[in-house]
Write a protein that holds these residues in place. Structure first.
Motif, PDB file in Angstrom:
ATOM      1  N   THR A  89       1.604  26.236  -3.899  1.00  0.00           N
ATOM      2  CA  THR A  89       2.790  27.056  -3.654  1.00  0.00           C
ATOM      3  C   THR A  89       3.146  27.901  -4.879  1.00  0.00           C
ATOM      4  O   THR A  89       3.482  29.079  -4.760  1.00  0.00           O
ATOM      5  CB  THR A  89       3.981  26.149  -3.276  1.00  0.00           C
ATOM      6  OG1 THR A  89       3.607  25.356  -2.156  1.00  0.00           O
ATOM      7  CG2 THR A  89       5.216  26.960  -2.946  1.00  0.00           C
ATOM      8  N   TRP A  90       3.077  27.296  -6.053  1.00  0.00           N
ATOM      9  CA  TRP A  90       3.439  28.032  -7.267  1.00  0.00           C
ATOM     10  C   TRP A  90       2.281  28.856  -7.811  1.00  0.00           C
ATOM     11  O   TRP A  90       2.459  29.637  -8.753  1.00  0.00           O
ATOM     12  CB  TRP A  90       3.925  27.049  -8.345  1.00  0.00           C
ATOM     13  CG  TRP A  90       5.241  26.409  -8.013  1.00  0.00           C
ATOM     14  CD1 TRP A  90       6.190  26.903  -7.177  1.00  0.00           C
ATOM     15  CD2 TRP A  90       5.738  25.163  -8.499  1.00  0.00           C
ATOM     16  NE1 TRP A  90       7.265  26.031  -7.116  1.00  0.00           N
ATOM     17  CE2 TRP A  90       7.009  24.961  -7.924  1.00  0.00           C
ATOM     18  CE3 TRP A  90       5.261  24.201  -9.366  1.00  0.00           C
ATOM     19  CZ2 TRP A  90       7.786  23.842  -8.178  1.00  0.00           C
ATOM     20  CZ3 TRP A  90       6.042  23.077  -9.633  1.00  0.00           C
ATOM     21  CH2 TRP A  90       7.287  22.903  -9.040  1.00  0.00           C
ATOM     22  N   GLY A  91       1.091  28.650  -7.297  1.00  0.00           N
ATOM     23  CA  GLY A  91      -0.064  29.422  -7.747  1.00  0.00           C
ATOM     24  C   GLY A  91      -0.654  28.938  -9.062  1.00  0.00           C
ATOM     25  O   GLY A  91      -1.450  29.635  -9.691  1.00  0.00           O
ATOM     26  N   THR A  92      -0.266  27.744  -9.497  1.00  0.00           N
ATOM     27  CA  THR A  92      -0.748  27.259 -10.794  1.00  0.00           C
ATOM     28  C   THR A  92      -2.208  26.799 -10.726  1.00  0.00           C
ATOM     29  O   THR A  92      -2.920  26.871 -11.725  1.00  0.00           O
ATOM     30  CB  THR A  92       0.157  26.122 -11.311  1.00  0.00           C
ATOM     31  OG1 THR A  92       0.504  25.266 -10.208  1.00  0.00           O
ATOM     32  CG2 THR A  92       1.435  26.673 -11.893  1.00  0.00           C
ATOM     33  N   LEU A  93      -2.637  26.344  -9.570  1.00  0.00           N
ATOM     34  CA  LEU A  93      -4.062  26.004  -9.390  1.00  0.00           C
ATOM     35  C   LEU A  93      -4.900  27.273  -9.537  1.00  0.00           C
ATOM     36  O   LEU A  93      -5.957  27.277 -10.176  1.00  0.00           O
ATOM     37  CB  LEU A  93      -4.282  25.353  -8.015  1.00  0.00           C
ATOM     38  CG  LEU A  93      -5.728  25.106  -7.620  1.00  0.00           C
ATOM     39  CD1 LEU A  93      -6.347  23.996  -8.462  1.00  0.00           C
ATOM     40  CD2 LEU A  93      -5.845  24.742  -6.152  1.00  0.00           C
ATOM     41  N   ARG A 182      -2.042  23.171   1.799  1.00  0.00           N
ATOM     42  CA  ARG A 182      -1.886  24.180   0.737  1.00  0.00           C
ATOM     43  C   ARG A 182      -0.428  24.544   0.510  1.00  0.00           C
ATOM     44  O   ARG A 182      -0.105  25.693   0.206  1.00  0.00           O
ATOM     45  CB  ARG A 182      -2.632  25.460   1.084  1.00  0.00           C
ATOM     46  CG  ARG A 182      -4.096  25.323   1.260  1.00  0.00           C
ATOM     47  CD  ARG A 182      -4.638  26.660   1.589  1.00  0.00           C
ATOM     48  NE  ARG A 182      -6.025  26.636   1.948  1.00  0.00           N
ATOM     49  CZ  ARG A 182      -6.878  27.615   1.654  1.00  0.00           C
ATOM     50  NH1 ARG A 182      -6.480  28.654   1.014  1.00  0.00           N
ATOM     51  NH2 ARG A 182      -8.131  27.527   2.027  1.00  0.00           N
ATOM     52  N   SER A 183       0.431  23.581   0.731  1.00  0.00           N
ATOM     53  CA  SER A 183       1.849  23.899   0.621  1.00  0.00           C
ATOM     54  C   SER A 183       2.635  22.637   0.288  1.00  0.00           C
ATOM     55  O   SER A 183       2.364  21.562   0.815  1.00  0.00           O
ATOM     56  CB  SER A 183       2.344  24.499   1.938  1.00  0.00           C
ATOM     57  OG  SER A 183       3.702  24.268   2.126  1.00  0.00           O
ATOM     58  N   GLN A 184       3.605  22.804  -0.593  1.00  0.00           N
ATOM     59  CA  GLN A 184       4.445  21.685  -0.997  1.00  0.00           C
ATOM     60  C   GLN A 184       5.287  21.188   0.181  1.00  0.00           C
ATOM     61  O   GLN A 184       5.275  20.010   0.512  1.00  0.00           O
ATOM     62  CB  GLN A 184       5.355  22.157  -2.133  1.00  0.00           C
ATOM     63  CG  GLN A 184       6.138  21.066  -2.803  1.00  0.00           C
ATOM     64  CD  GLN A 184       6.905  21.600  -4.004  1.00  0.00           C
ATOM     65  OE1 GLN A 184       7.056  22.799  -4.180  1.00  0.00           O
ATOM     66  NE2 GLN A 184       7.395  20.718  -4.824  1.00  0.00           N
ATOM     67  N   GLU A 270     -10.728  28.851  -0.329  1.00  0.00           N
ATOM     68  CA  GLU A 270     -10.508  30.219  -0.799  1.00  0.00           C
ATOM     69  C   GLU A 270      -9.057  30.261  -1.266  1.00  0.00           C
ATOM     70  O   GLU A 270      -8.135  30.047  -0.484  1.00  0.00           O
ATOM     71  CB  GLU A 270     -10.745  31.206   0.332  1.00  0.00           C
ATOM     72  CG  GLU A 270     -12.128  31.088   0.930  1.00  0.00           C
ATOM     73  CD  GLU A 270     -12.876  32.402   0.964  1.00  0.00           C
ATOM     74  OE1 GLU A 270     -12.304  33.342   1.500  1.00  0.00           O
ATOM     75  OE2 GLU A 270     -14.005  32.469   0.454  1.00  0.00           O
ATOM     76  N   ILE A 271      -8.881  30.512  -2.531  1.00  0.00           N
ATOM     77  CA  ILE A 271      -7.536  30.444  -3.101  1.00  0.00           C
ATOM     78  C   ILE A 271      -6.917  31.832  -3.095  1.00  0.00           C
ATOM     79  O   ILE A 271      -7.470  32.775  -3.656  1.00  0.00           O
ATOM     80  CB  ILE A 271      -7.582  29.889  -4.534  1.00  0.00           C
ATOM     81  CG1 ILE A 271      -8.217  28.497  -4.529  1.00  0.00           C
ATOM     82  CG2 ILE A 271      -6.199  29.835  -5.140  1.00  0.00           C
ATOM     83  CD1 ILE A 271      -8.498  27.933  -5.901  1.00  0.00           C
ATOM     84  N   SER A 272      -5.781  31.914  -2.468  1.00  0.00           N
ATOM     85  CA  SER A 272      -5.075  33.192  -2.443  1.00  0.00           C
ATOM     86  C   SER A 272      -3.600  32.936  -2.628  1.00  0.00           C
ATOM     87  O   SER A 272      -3.147  31.806  -2.551  1.00  0.00           O
ATOM     88  CB  SER A 272      -5.327  33.915  -1.119  1.00  0.00           C
ATOM     89  OG  SER A 272      -4.936  33.089  -0.056  1.00  0.00           O
ATOM     90  N   GLY A 273      -2.864  34.000  -2.835  1.00  0.00           N
ATOM     91  CA  GLY A 273      -1.414  33.877  -2.958  1.00  0.00           C
ATOM     92  C   GLY A 273      -0.974  33.384  -4.325  1.00  0.00           C
ATOM     93  O   GLY A 273      -1.751  33.154  -5.198  1.00  0.00           O
TER      94      GLY A 273
ATOM     95  N   PRO B 124       2.694  36.458 -11.512  1.00  0.00           N
ATOM     96  CA  PRO B 124       2.458  35.406 -12.495  1.00  0.00           C
ATOM     97  C   PRO B 124       2.811  34.034 -11.909  1.00  0.00           C
ATOM     98  O   PRO B 124       3.793  33.908 -11.169  1.00  0.00           O
ATOM     99  CB  PRO B 124       3.424  35.755 -13.629  1.00  0.00           C
ATOM    100  CG  PRO B 124       3.886  37.125 -13.375  1.00  0.00           C
ATOM    101  CD  PRO B 124       3.752  37.381 -11.911  1.00  0.00           C
ATOM    102  N   SER B 125       1.998  33.027 -12.217  1.00  0.00           N
ATOM    103  CA  SER B 125       2.189  31.698 -11.617  1.00  0.00           C
ATOM    104  C   SER B 125       2.531  30.669 -12.691  1.00  0.00           C
ATOM    105  O   SER B 125       1.730  30.431 -13.592  1.00  0.00           O
ATOM    106  CB  SER B 125       0.904  31.273 -10.910  1.00  0.00           C
ATOM    107  OG  SER B 125       0.487  32.263 -10.018  1.00  0.00           O
TER     108      SER B 125
END
Lengths: 273, 358
Positions: A89-93, A182-184, A270-273, B124-125
């Protein structure tokens, strides 16, 4: 190792860690105090007086651990899902992968850190539970002489170890579900649904339910046939539990399976977002 | 406000001062030629194909990004820019085609290639409950090891030193963007991939970022910038690539591309429009002289802007004296011409307004 330490640092600072542990401890303390207070009333019925077992040592050790496994299982699913889901969710991965980090290693070490946090949380909850049980025993006028029972204390490390494994398995389940979702939020929702779904399934599939992750986790510590405070949903029909050794194997299978699913999915995603 | 703006991307003690911004120049063109012939390519894609279901996002993309330049990557919405950025950072994998990063093939098993790449993809993440400093530390634990002191140096560079210990959830969009740029620079990358880096930055921040990126390019690093802000790219980039419908439609040094895309507009008396058109037709190919639809006496000549005097002389030699003359060439004209009708969901219009009708 850097990821493991970094994840531990992140989790220690994470509000979800405190909230989850706080809720577990709060509920544990509330129930122990309420039951012992009710049981100690002069007009208490025999059924209510059975509640005093909660604060009667040395049996209280097992019951409290059983309680932590039951209710803690739900919290572990939510916690595992929150941590894994937020990475998506935060895109940190995404940021880690874009830096050339191995997806599998990132997931495995992140989960290892979660397992350590769960262990610490379980120990803290257990310690607080014992302290509250002593208070409850004093309120109810029950002797706490059994608190130093050497035989029970000797089995505690093994019980705590198995208990930790059980809660970690439940955390792994949440971790895997949130990774797949793929979501918290979706992960937490699906984790909770899985938890109560398993209790609900006992109505239709009593022979199968004992192999499902939450029932198997509870059976690790609970003696066969003993309900204890495990089972989370409560109120359902009596489900035959697995023998502790058998439950241990089933729990290990769920644990390894969940981590494997989460890792393989992340590796191929596939990582997006 | 002013002080914050001026602090953005300041020059820290360990960071060499970026040079003053230089407008597109011959020197940039020469640098491009030198890089292509001597250092090779920092990034290359060949026949890159990516589909989402049956919908092709990229349909054979061929990019050639020389080392040591700022490369502007342009395209309308849905053209495949973000898909390309994801492919270049290993977040997704191509259905066909190949990628070369810093001169080596980059496939599924080549994640180590990214140790020399810094990226800011989409927004930015960060962990909102951690501070900027803690976020950079957490990120530094992944990928290639980060040199000691690098995080503090970068926080200084992006002007976040004073807010480094505040939680990211209290940061403005611009501050998050600056932290994202710092995160991309963590590993002192040879290749920097930035997706809309100017997002949320204030004007001073944009200027400072531009100078920082140009400085990085001047030290031999390659900066690949995807952006919608054409004016920004025109000021920043040495080389541009424009994609539409998942294919590269134009690529090259910005000056070179704009040379062929200039126009000179001249205003003559209404009764001299036809003679003027005839005179100018000798100067440029057929169809290169058009009349304004408003019939206001303006003629547009598609010719390199530096040849405006030549246009004027041609008219004068024909006995026609222009009452007005304008010359120019910009990226926007080129972009709109190449991508007309490609913006997803708008079919050549943007919120109902026809595009490309300058």
């Amino acid at each position: 190792m850097r990821i493991f330490v970094a994840t531990l640092r992140k989790l220690v600072r994470r509000p979800a860690s405190f909230v989850t542990l706080g809720l577990l401890i709060g509920l544990l303390a509330l129930i122990l105090i309420a039951v012992s207070a009710a049981a100690s009333q002069p007009g208490a019925r025999p059924q209510e007086r059975e509640g005093l077992l909660l604060v009667t040592f040395p049996g209280a050790y097992t019951i409290i651990l059983s309680f932590i496994l039951g209710l803690g299982g739900l919290f572990a699913v939510i916690y595992g899902a929150a941590v894994a889901g937020s990475e998506w969710t935060w895109g940190t991965l995404k940021s880690a992968v874009a830096r050339g980090e191995s997806r599998s290693r990132y997931q495995l070490l992140s989960f290892a850190a979660i397992a350590v946090m769960i262990g610490m949380g379980m120990l803290i909850a257990f310690a607080v539970g014992i302290a509250v049980a002593v208070v409850g025993a004093n309120i109810a006028g029950v002797s706490t002489a059994g608190i130093g029972d050497s035989e029970t204390l000797g089995t505690l490390p093994e019980l705590l170890g198995k208990g930790w494994l059980a809660i970690v398995e439940e955390g792994a389940l949440g971790f895997a579900i949130a990774t797949l979702a793929r979501s918290q939020l979706a992960g937490i929702g699906a984790g909770i649904a899985f938890f109560f779904g398993e209790q609900f399934a006992s109505l239709f599939l009593p022979d199968v339910v004992k192999y499902l992750p939450f029932n198997a986790a509870n059976a690790i510590v609970t003696t066969p046939g003993e309900g204890g405070f495990s089972g989370g949903g409560g109120g359902g029909p009596e489900v035959a539990s697995l023998a502790p050794d058998q439950a241990l194997l089933v729990v290990l299978a769920w644990l390894v399976g969940s981590i494997l699913v989460a890792t393989l999915f992340t590796e191929r995603a596939e990582i997006s977002g | 406000m002013q002080s914050r703006g001026s602090r953005c991307f300041p020059v820290g003690p360990n960071v060499a001062p970026p040079p003053a911004h230089a407008a597109p120049s011959r020197a940039r063109l020469d640098r491009y030629s030198a890089r292509v012939t001597t250092d090779g390519l920092a990034l290359a894609t060949r026949g890159l194909v990516k589909r989402y279901g049956t919908r092709p996002a990229l349909a054979g993309l061929d990019l050639s990004v020389p080392s040591g330049v700022v490369y502007g990557f342009l395209g309308p919405n849905g053209a495949g820019k973000t898909t390309t950025m994801r492919l270049l950072t290993g977040l997704i994998h191509p259905d066909a085609g190949s990628i070369e990063v810093l001169g080596r093939p980059f496939g599924r098993g080549d994640r180590h290639r990214l140790f020399e790449v810094g990226a800011l993809i989409e927004s930015p993440s960060f962990y909102p409950y951690l501070s900027g400093l803690e976020n950079l530390r957490a990120l530094a634990a992944t990928g290639a090891p980060t040199p000691r002191g690098r995080i503090e140096e970068l926080l200084e560079l992006v002007g976040l030193r004073e807010r480094a210990r505040d939680k990211v959830q209290t940061y403005s969009l611009g501050m998050k963007q600056r932290l994202g740029i710092a995160a991309a620079l963590l590993g002192d990358p040879r290749l920097l991939l930035l997706d809309e880096p100017a997002n949320g930055l204030d004007p001073a921040g944009i200027v400072a970022m531009r100078e920082t990126l140009r400085h990085l390019a001047s030290t031999g690093k390659t900066v690949f910038v995807s952006s919608h802000v054409l004016g920004e790219i025109q000021q920043l980039a040495d080389v541009i690539g424009i994609i539409a419908s998942g294919r590269l439609v134009r690529e090259g040094p910005i000056e070179q591309l704009l040379q062929g895309e200039g126009e000179v507009r001249v205003r003559v008396a209404a009764d001299e429009l036809e003679p003027a058109r005839t005179a100018l037709a000798a100067l440029v190919p057929d169809g290169s002289v058009t009349q304004s639809g408003d019939d206001d006496g303006w003629l547009t000549v598609r010719i390199d802007a530096v040849r405006a005097a030549e246009v004027n002389r041609t008219l004068a030699e024909a006995g026609i004296y222009a009452s007005g003359i304008e010359a120019g060439s910009d990226l926007e004209s080129l972009f709109l011409e190449l991508t007309r009708g490609e913006s997803v969901g708008h079919e050549g219009t943007f919120f109902g307004v026809a595009g490309g009708s300058r």
